[in-house]
Scaffold this motif. Structure first.
Motif, short mmCIF file in Angstrom:
data_model
loop_
_atom_site.label_atom_id
_atom_site.label_comp_id
_atom_site.label_asym_id
_atom_site.label_seq_id
_atom_site.Cartn_x
_atom_site.Cartn_y
_atom_site.Cartn_z
N PHE A 87 0.86 -1.18 0.00
CA PHE A 87 0.00 0.00 0.00
C PHE A 87 0.89 1.23 0.00
CE2 PHE A 87 0.61 -1.29 4.40
CZ PHE A 87 0.92 -0.11 5.05
N ASN A 88 0.27 2.40 -0.10
CA ASN A 88 1.01 3.65 -0.15
C ASN A 88 0.76 4.49 1.09
OD1 ASN A 88 2.35 3.85 -2.87
ND2 ASN A 88 0.25 3.49 -3.53
N LYS A 89 1.80 5.19 1.52
CA LYS A 89 1.66 6.30 2.44
C LYS A 89 1.95 7.56 1.63
CE LYS A 89 3.03 6.00 6.81
NZ LYS A 89 1.85 5.84 7.68
N ASP A 139 -4.71 2.44 2.04
CA ASP A 139 -4.06 3.75 1.92
C ASP A 139 -4.81 4.84 2.67
OD1 ASP A 139 -3.70 1.93 -0.31
OD2 ASP A 139 -2.51 3.47 -1.29
#
Length: 282
Positions: free
Chosen positions: A98-100, A170
């Motif tokens: 996932f992204n931060k 996210d």
């Protein structure tokens, strides 16, 4: 080497920690610790400097994020089997990615703001990996050649938004201030084996996480190789690699979460320590 950026937010200067643990000003040799400074050739030039000849930085300045200009902040979830168990989730067959958002990145000791109406803000001590050389479809055997160094990250998470507001993690991971990084970027040659580092986290002085990177499901080389097949990893990109058990979500007999006034301290062997006070949204 331990590289860092110190000074008020937006006015940080590049620095290095000398053999006596003192901060030395690198700004006469380097404009910033930015992506172009992280390749092997640039790091070798810094390593060759006579640190005793660099100006001392007096006092106790604020630490900023140790790398500027990060374009991708990528995270791996459920990467410790015992953390997956406390989350009541199966051990993943492939890395959970996932992204931060890069807008959540901040200094290691800056206050963390609890989002408006949040009731499930949580903590996660994690090993951060900083990319030094562009990586695309690299093998596991060559993956660590693309790593400039390592750092401490608190993957602050809002569990309600992460798990109860749809399928996209996210949304609970990138609130403002949810990415404390630092205090240092410790170069790969000084860290050695990234799979043999102890890590810990306390809330209000109580030890809640106590683990080691040697219990990762997917090690750093596997993660870098895997991600390089999904995206082009760029110099200055940061990967946060998962957390051991002991997060708020997994507390027994029931979960508990952070509130305004709580203080979180955390650290990783050889990589330094962080301290954050959690504050209410204003």
């Amino acid at each position: 080497m331990k590289l860092c950026r110190v000074g008020p937010s937006g006015q940080e200067i590049p620095a290095i920690v000398d053999n006596a643990g003192k901060l030395r000003d690198l700004s006469s040799h380097l404009s910033d610790i930015e992506p172009s400074a992280l390749n092997k050739k640039s790091l070798e030039k810094i390593s060759a400097l006579d640190l005793e000849s660099l100006p001392l930085i007096e006092g106790s300045p604020r630490y900023g994020v140790p790398v500027s200009g990060t374009r991708q902040f990528v995270a791996i979830g459920l990467n410790y089997a015992d953390h997956a168990a406390e989350s009541n989730l199966p051990i993943p067959a492939e890395p959970v990615v996932f992204n931060k958002w890069v807008s959540c990145i901040q200094g290691p000791n800056d206050p963390v703001t609890i989002p408006r109406n949040s009731t499930k803000t949580d903590w996660e001590v994690e090993l951060g990996v900083v990319i030094g050389e562009q990586a695309s479809y690299v093998s596991k055997e060559n993956a660590l050649d693309h790593v400039a160094g390592y750092c401490v990250i608190n993957d602050v998470s809002e569990r309600h938004w992460q798990t109860e507001r749809g399928d996209t993690w996210d949304k609970g991971k990138g609130f403002p201030t949810f990415g404390p990084i630092g205090p240092w970027l410790v170069t790969a040659d000084e860290v050695g084996d990234p799979q043999n580092l102890t890590m810990w986290l306390d809330v209000n002085g109580k030890r809640l996480q106590n683990g080691s990177t040697n219990t990762m499901i997917f090690n750093v080389a596997e993660i870098v190789s895997y991600l390089s097949g999904l995206m082009t990893l760029l110099p200055g990109d940061i990967i946060t690699t998962g957390t051991p058990p002991g997060v708020g979500l997994g507390q027994k007999p029931e979960p508990w979460y952070l509130k305004a006034g709580d203080v979180v301290t955390l650290g990783i062997e050889r990589l330094g320590e962080q301290r954050q006070e959690f504050v209410a949204w204003k």
